[in-house]
Design a protein around this motif. Structure first.
Motif, PDB file in Angstrom:
ATOM      1  N   LEU A 218       0.930  -1.201   0.194  1.00 44.98           N
ATOM      2  CA  LEU A 218       0.256  -0.144   0.042  1.00 44.98           C
ATOM      3  C   LEU A 218       0.915   1.239  -0.056  1.00 44.98           C
ATOM      4  CD1 LEU A 218      -2.682  -1.255   2.606  1.00 44.98           C
ATOM      5  CD2 LEU A 218      -3.112  -0.734  -0.186  1.00 44.98           C
TER       6      LEU A 218
ATOM      7  N   HIS B 265       0.824   1.630  -3.763  1.00 42.28           N
ATOM      8  CA  HIS B 265      -0.433   1.342  -4.194  1.00 42.28           C
ATOM      9  C   HIS B 265      -1.482   2.383  -3.313  1.00 42.28           C
ATOM     10  CE1 HIS B 265       0.921  -0.905  -7.431  1.00 42.28           C
ATOM     11  NE2 HIS B 265       1.727  -1.973  -6.635  1.00 42.28           N
TER      12      HIS B 265
ATOM     13  N   TYR C 132      -5.634   2.573  -3.768  1.00 39.32           N
ATOM     14  CA  TYR C 132      -6.524   1.320  -2.892  1.00 39.32           C
ATOM     15  C   TYR C 132      -6.842   1.812  -1.901  1.00 39.32           C
ATOM     16  CZ  TYR C 132      -5.474  -1.298  -6.951  1.00 39.32           C
ATOM     17  OH  TYR C 132      -5.633  -1.558  -8.482  1.00 39.32           O
TER      18      TYR C 132
ATOM     19  N   HIS D 178     -12.513  -8.224   2.960  1.00 42.33           N
ATOM     20  CA  HIS D 178     -11.126  -8.807   2.916  1.00 42.33           C
ATOM     21  C   HIS D 178     -10.033  -8.110   3.931  1.00 42.33           C
ATOM     22  CE1 HIS D 178     -11.877 -10.509  -1.387  1.00 42.33           C
ATOM     23  NE2 HIS D 178     -12.090 -11.286  -0.432  1.00 42.33           N
TER      24      HIS D 178
ATOM     25  N   GLY E  72      -4.558 -10.943   2.691  1.00 46.11           N
ATOM     26  CA  GLY E  72      -3.250 -10.260   2.426  1.00 46.11           C
ATOM     27  C   GLY E  72      -3.340  -9.907   1.079  1.00 46.11           C
ATOM     28  N   CYS E  73      -2.612  -8.887   0.308  1.00 45.61           N
ATOM     29  CA  CYS E  73      -2.491  -8.928  -0.990  1.00 45.61           C
ATOM     30  C   CYS E  73      -1.987  -9.968  -1.589  1.00 45.61           C
ATOM     31  CB  CYS E  73      -1.576  -7.621  -1.321  1.00 45.61           C
ATOM     32  SG  CYS E  73      -1.784  -6.050  -0.042  1.00 45.61           S
TER      33      CYS E  73
ATOM     34  N   CYS F 270      -3.645 -12.932  -2.859  1.00 39.21           N
ATOM     35  CA  CYS F 270      -4.302 -13.355  -4.183  1.00 39.21           C
ATOM     36  C   CYS F 270      -3.570 -13.009  -5.210  1.00 39.21           C
ATOM     37  CB  CYS F 270      -5.536 -12.233  -4.353  1.00 39.21           C
ATOM     38  SG  CYS F 270      -7.136 -12.648  -3.467  1.00 39.21           S
ATOM     39  N   HIS F 271      -2.367 -12.292  -5.134  1.00 33.17           N
ATOM     40  CA  HIS F 271      -1.536 -11.654  -6.071  1.00 33.17           C
ATOM     41  C   HIS F 271      -0.239 -12.527  -5.721  1.00 33.17           C
ATOM     42  CE1 HIS F 271      -3.268  -8.448  -7.807  1.00 33.17           C
ATOM     43  NE2 HIS F 271      -3.708  -7.831  -6.676  1.00 33.17           N
TER      44      HIS F 271
ATOM     45  N   VAL G 109      -4.394 -14.487 -10.385  1.00 37.42           N
ATOM     46  CA  VAL G 109      -5.878 -14.011 -10.052  1.00 37.42           C
ATOM     47  C   VAL G 109      -5.874 -12.858 -11.008  1.00 37.42           C
ATOM     48  CG1 VAL G 109      -4.872 -11.807  -8.661  1.00 37.42           C
ATOM     49  CG2 VAL G 109      -6.965 -13.242  -7.930  1.00 37.42           C
ATOM     50  N   ARG G 110      -5.082 -12.323 -11.802  1.00 38.11           N
ATOM     51  CA  ARG G 110      -5.535 -11.367 -12.863  1.00 38.11           C
ATOM     52  C   ARG G 110      -5.708 -12.017 -14.181  1.00 38.11           C
ATOM     53  NH1 ARG G 110      -1.867  -7.227 -13.764  1.00 38.11           N
ATOM     54  NH2 ARG G 110      -0.128  -8.561 -12.767  1.00 38.11           N
TER      55      ARG G 110
ATOM     56  N   GLN H  94      -8.318 -17.165 -12.446  1.00 38.37           N
ATOM     57  CA  GLN H  94      -8.706 -16.216 -11.340  1.00 38.37           C
ATOM     58  C   GLN H  94      -9.703 -17.239 -10.294  1.00 38.37           C
ATOM     59  OE1 GLN H  94     -12.003 -13.203 -10.897  1.00 38.37           O
ATOM     60  NE2 GLN H  94     -10.276 -12.076 -11.241  1.00 38.37           N
TER      61      GLN H  94
ATOM     62  N   PRO I 146     -12.425  -6.717  -6.303  1.00 39.04           N
ATOM     63  CA  PRO I 146     -11.625  -7.408  -5.225  1.00 39.04           C
ATOM     64  C   PRO I 146     -11.029  -6.699  -4.402  1.00 39.04           C
ATOM     65  CG  PRO I 146     -10.466  -7.189  -7.451  1.00 39.04           C
ATOM     66  CD  PRO I 146     -11.645  -6.632  -7.596  1.00 39.04           C
ATOM     67  N   HIS I 147     -10.878  -5.447  -4.394  1.00 38.07           N
ATOM     68  CA  HIS I 147     -10.374  -4.521  -3.523  1.00 38.07           C
ATOM     69  C   HIS I 147     -11.293  -3.810  -2.447  1.00 38.07           C
ATOM     70  CE1 HIS I 147      -7.044  -4.547  -6.643  1.00 38.07           C
ATOM     71  NE2 HIS I 147      -6.659  -5.402  -5.856  1.00 38.07           N
TER      72      HIS I 147
HETATM   73  C1  HEC Z   1      -9.195 -10.835  -3.138  1.00 37.82           C
HETATM   74  C2  HEC Z   1      -8.237 -11.016  -4.146  1.00 37.82           C
HETATM   75  C3  HEC Z   1      -7.440  -9.729  -4.109  1.00 37.82           C
HETATM   76  C4  HEC Z   1      -6.492  -8.918  -3.170  1.00 37.82           C
HETATM   77  C5  HEC Z   1      -6.832  -9.417  -1.638  1.00 37.82           C
HETATM   78  C6  HEC Z   1      -5.780  -7.861  -3.725  1.00 37.82           C
HETATM   79  N1  HEC Z   1      -6.160  -7.771  -5.022  1.00 37.82           N
HETATM   80 FE1  HEC Z   1      -5.033  -6.575  -6.228  1.00 37.82          FE
HETATM   81  N2  HEC Z   1      -6.487  -7.479  -7.771  1.00 37.82           N
HETATM   82  C7  HEC Z   1      -7.120  -8.514  -7.644  1.00 37.82           C
HETATM   83  C8  HEC Z   1      -7.498  -8.720  -9.036  1.00 37.82           C
HETATM   84  C9  HEC Z   1      -8.326  -9.932  -9.425  1.00 37.82           C
HETATM   85  C10 HEC Z   1      -7.048  -7.690 -10.051  1.00 37.82           C
HETATM   86  C11 HEC Z   1      -7.347  -7.534 -11.315  1.00 37.82           C
HETATM   87  C12 HEC Z   1      -8.527  -6.498 -11.611  1.00 37.82           C
HETATM   88  C13 HEC Z   1      -9.394  -6.749 -12.436  1.00 37.82           C
HETATM   89  O1  HEC Z   1      -9.671  -8.016 -13.248  1.00 37.82           O
HETATM   90  O2  HEC Z   1     -10.518  -6.130 -12.507  1.00 37.82           O
HETATM   91  C14 HEC Z   1      -6.080  -7.053  -9.115  1.00 37.82           C
HETATM   92  C15 HEC Z   1      -5.430  -5.905  -9.709  1.00 37.82           C
HETATM   93  C16 HEC Z   1      -4.565  -5.128  -8.744  1.00 37.82           C
HETATM   94  C17 HEC Z   1      -3.718  -4.115  -9.583  1.00 37.82           C
HETATM   95  C18 HEC Z   1      -3.595  -3.462 -10.924  1.00 37.82           C
HETATM   96  C19 HEC Z   1      -4.678  -2.664 -10.798  1.00 37.82           C
HETATM   97  C20 HEC Z   1      -4.908  -2.459 -12.306  1.00 37.82           C
HETATM   98  O3  HEC Z   1      -5.758  -1.326 -12.414  1.00 37.82           O
HETATM   99  O4  HEC Z   1      -4.481  -2.891 -13.312  1.00 37.82           O
HETATM  100  C21 HEC Z   1      -2.821  -3.713  -8.320  1.00 37.82           C
HETATM  101  C22 HEC Z   1      -1.821  -2.711  -8.253  1.00 37.82           C
HETATM  102  C23 HEC Z   1      -3.386  -4.436  -7.266  1.00 37.82           C
HETATM  103  N3  HEC Z   1      -4.386  -5.360  -7.629  1.00 37.82           N
HETATM  104  C24 HEC Z   1      -2.845  -4.515  -6.111  1.00 37.82           C
HETATM  105  C25 HEC Z   1      -3.219  -4.989  -4.683  1.00 37.82           C
HETATM  106  C26 HEC Z   1      -2.827  -4.751  -3.473  1.00 37.82           C
HETATM  107  C27 HEC Z   1      -1.806  -3.570  -3.365  1.00 37.82           C
HETATM  108  C28 HEC Z   1      -3.457  -5.268  -2.666  1.00 37.82           C
HETATM  109  C29 HEC Z   1      -3.549  -5.281  -0.936  1.00 37.82           C
HETATM  110  C30 HEC Z   1      -3.832  -4.148  -0.343  1.00 37.82           C
HETATM  111  C31 HEC Z   1      -4.329  -6.308  -3.445  1.00 37.82           C
HETATM  112  N4  HEC Z   1      -4.184  -5.802  -4.710  1.00 37.82           N
HETATM  113  C32 HEC Z   1      -5.144  -6.985  -3.008  1.00 37.82           C
HETATM  114  C33 HEC Z   1      -7.296  -9.342  -6.875  1.00 37.82           C
HETATM  115  C34 HEC Z   1      -6.830  -8.868  -5.432  1.00 37.82           C
END
Ligand code: HEC
Ligand code: HEC
Ligand code: HEC
Ligand code: HEC
Ligand code: HEC
Ligand code: HEC
Ligand code: HEC
Ligand code: HEC
Ligand code: HEC
Ligand code: HEC
Length: 311
Positions: free
Chosen positions: A118, A121, A124, A133, A139-140, A143-144, A153-154, A159, A195-196
């Motif tokens: 964070l 990023h 978010y 979540h 945790g980030c 999923c990632h 996950v993306r 996914q 997801p966020h």
């Molecule tokens: C529940 C699962 C999940 C969690 C937990 C999660 N993410 Fe994600 N994140 C995703 C998914 C799925 C995508 C792809 C979004 C889409 O397809 O619309 C994504 C996309 C992103 C992207 C790319 C955004 C973009 O606009 O392309 C970033 C940066 C990111 N996440 C950061 C984080 C961070 C930092 C955290 C923790 C604070 C986090 N994510 C937690 C599932 C998650």
């Protein structure tokens, strides 16, 4: 195999090393945990194949100073925190000083892991900190997969597997005979969910359930001359968005579906006793299999005489 990956990674790493001098020149402060001397090069002395995938992700852009491997950045330690002590040989009987770890089984508390991400990023922060979540310490990195250039996950096709690891019920429903085409990789959980986090029910991307559905099923939006009240209220009164055993993902089969709300007065909407029995009368409405056979416009009708949703 290991050798090959190394030979790919080394020239690139050397380049980063040059560009990251300012960060790496950081002096070992007395109390503050210190960063390693040579950044990624130090780490790669001991960590190889399992980590080098990161050099093929968007995090590794030497020319983008915002990324961990960008000019002036801390490379591996931008995420894993100061690693100076970790790189030293542990004293006899002691454990190696850990760095910040991510994912399942990590010694680092989830909130501290997430802060590392964070920090960069921060766009978010708002939605994330009100999400189910975050509340439940997901945790980030649950999923990632930051070291995997594909980040499952993306990727639409993979996914649901990641989400389904925790959401067993939705995963099971998705495999029912009637379901949205997630299995086929044409849709993903994030076709409907954010997801966020979001301010909507169930972290939907849209403000209401119906708006989420209208995005792709615009024909059900109306307005209709003859509305069917529950349709405009909530599609999930009749449908299970994650899949069901009944055609059209219905929550139940007609007539039971309809009979939750429609009584039996006036209209024969329950089976009559079989005609063979005393007092039995066959019900025309139910002989015709389902209510929707006659009331075919269950979502609303624009026909002048469609008040009964039958045309
Ligand atoms: C529940 C699962 C999940 C969690 C937990 C999660 N993410 Fe994600 N994140 C995703 C998914 C799925 C995508 C792809 C979004 C889409 O397809 O619309 C994504 C996309 C992103 C992207 C790319 C955004 C973009 O606009 O392309 C970033 C940066 C990111 N996440 C950061 C984080 C961070 C930092 C955290 C923790 C604070 C986090 N994510 C937690 C599932 C998650
Ligand atoms: C001298 C060898 C050595 C160096 C250099 C080194 N590590 Fe490690 N690292 C290890 C060993 C051995 C382990 C696993 C056992 C342990 O934790 O004691 C480990 C564990 C880890 C883990 C946890 C792995 C897990 O399973 O979760 C992470 C993350 C990590 N190192 C990152 C780094 C980073 C980042 C750097 C550079 C700043 C680095 N390491 C430098 C030897 C090293
Ligand atoms: C030093 C800052 C920094 C840190 C720390 C950081 N990121 Fe990023 N991240 C970025 C930047 C900048 C981008 C955008 C790259 C671009 O769009 O070209 C990015 C992109 C992403 C993306 C989208 C990648 C893509 O292929 O589009 C995801 C997902 C992501 N980060 C997740 C994370 C997670 C999870 C963590 C913590 C484990 C994290 N980031 C830590 C700076 C950072
Ligand atoms: C963008 C943030 C980020 C950066 C930069 C980063 N890591 Fe990681 N690292 C993670 C996350 C998140 C995990 C948890 C596993 C995963 O997501 O793939 C992880 C896992 C690891 C592990 C455990 C591997 C395993 O398979 O259990 C090691 C070791 C590690 N990283 C070392 C490194 C080294 C060495 C570098 C620099 C070359 C580095 N990391 C750069 C975020 C990062
Ligand atoms: C590490 C486990 C884990 C993973 C992976 C995970 N979730 Fe969750 N999710 C949870 C927990 C825990 C909750 C809160 C309790 C609950 O509702 O089950 C939650 C809640 C939710 C909710 C309800 C939100 C609300 O506001 O009520 C949705 C929707 C959701 N997750 C979607 C997803 C999607 C989509 C993915 C994949 C992109 C995903 N989750 C991945 C653990 C996880
Ligand atoms: C077609 C849209 C759509 C898709 C695709 C979708 N969902 Fe949902 N989801 C919803 C709606 C609408 C709700 C709220 C109403 C309900 O629970 O039926 C919901 C609710 C949830 C909840 C909260 C359940 C509860 O009882 O609080 C979770 C968790 C969830 N979804 C996870 C997932 C996961 C995981 C996936 C992917 C495998 C997924 N969803 C795919 C529309 C969708
Ligand atoms: C991202 C687009 C998208 C969203 C959002 C979406 N759907 Fe769908 N829906 C589809 C697709 C694609 C199909 C499959 C169509 C086909 O197979 O012909 C489908 C099929 C259906 C079917 C079954 C059709 C049949 O013939 O069996 C129902 C019912 C349905 N959706 C209801 C909903 C509901 C309720 C919502 C909101 C919670 C919703 N959908 C949200 C794309 C979407
Ligand atoms: C009162 C119950 C009910 C409600 C509420 C309802 N539906 Fe349906 N829906 C049905 C029935 C019954 C069928 C099957 C029709 C058939 O077999 O001809 C159906 C079929 C569908 C289909 C597949 C066939 C087609 O007509 O395209 C889609 C898509 C669909 N509904 C979407 C929605 C959406 C979107 C909403 C919310 C705006 C919604 N439904 C609300 C009962 C309902
Ligand atoms: C969640 C409750 C609910 C469900 C389920 C439901 N309905 Fe309705 N239906 C209503 C309401 C409320 C009205 C409006 C009643 C009124 O205006 O008096 C209505 C009106 C109707 C009407 C028009 C009646 C009139 O007097 O104008 C028909 C026909 C109808 N529904 C058929 C069905 C069929 C067929 C199903 C099953 C596929 C079904 N309904 C499922 C709540 C429901
Ligand atoms: C064989 C065709 C047929 C079937 C099957 C059928 N209906 Fe009807 N329905 C009608 C007709 C025709 C009317 C108009 C009756 C009238 O105006 O007196 C009607 C009227 C209604 C009304 C309006 C209120 C009323 O009592 O007049 C509702 C609600 C209704 N049906 C619900 C249902 C439900 C629920 C089912 C399934 C259990 C069902 N219908 C099955 C033909 C059918």
């Amino acid at each position: 195999m290991r050798r090959r990956v190394w030979s790919l990674a080394l020239p690139v790493v050397a380049l980063w090393c040059l560009q990251a001098l300012p960060a790496l020149a950081q002096e070992e402060a007395d109390e503050a945990p210190a960063y390693s001397r040579n950044g990624a090069d130090t780490c790669l002395r001991c960590h190889g194949e399992e980590v080098v995938g990161i050099f093929r992700t968007k995090h590794a852009q030497p020319n983008d100073p915002r990324t961990p491997f960008g000019h002036g950045q801390l490379q591996c330690e931008a995420c894993h925190g100061p690693g100076g002590a970790h790189t030293k040989r542990p004293k006899k009987g002691e454990e190696r000083t850990p760095v910040i770890q991510f994912g399942e089984g990590a010694v680092t508390p989830v909130r501290q892991q997430n802060e590392m991400c964070l920090g960069c990023h921060n766009s978010y922060v708002g939605d994330w900190h009100t999400s189910a979540h975050d509340d439940n310490e997901v945790g980030c990195a649950d999923c990632h997969s930051s070291h995997d250039p594909r980040d499952p996950v993306r990727t639409k096709a993979t996914q649901a597997e990641v989400c389904g690891g925790c959401h067993q019920i939705q995963k099971a429903n998705m495999l029912q005979p009637f379901a949205h085409p997630l299995r086929e990789g044409q849709m993903a959980c994030t076709s409907c969910h954010s997801p966020h986090g979001s301010l909507s029910e169930a972290s939907l991307k849209k403000d209401t359930i119906n708006q989420a559905c209208y995005e792709c099923h615009a024909d059900k939006r109306g307005p209709f001359l003859w509305e069917h009240q529950p349709v405009g209220e909530d599609c999930t009164l009749c449908h299970q968005p994650h899949g069901s055993a009944h055609p059209a993902m219905l929550a139940q089969r007609p007539p039971f579906l309809c009979q939750q709300c429609h009584g039996q007065e006036g209209h024969p909407s329950v089976p009559g006793l079989p005609s063979g029995l005393p007092g039995g009368t066959p019900s025309a409405s139910l002989l015709a299999v389902g209510c929707a056979n006659c009331h075919s416009q269950v979502h609303g009708s624009n026909h002048p005489s469609g008040a009964r949703l039958s045309r």
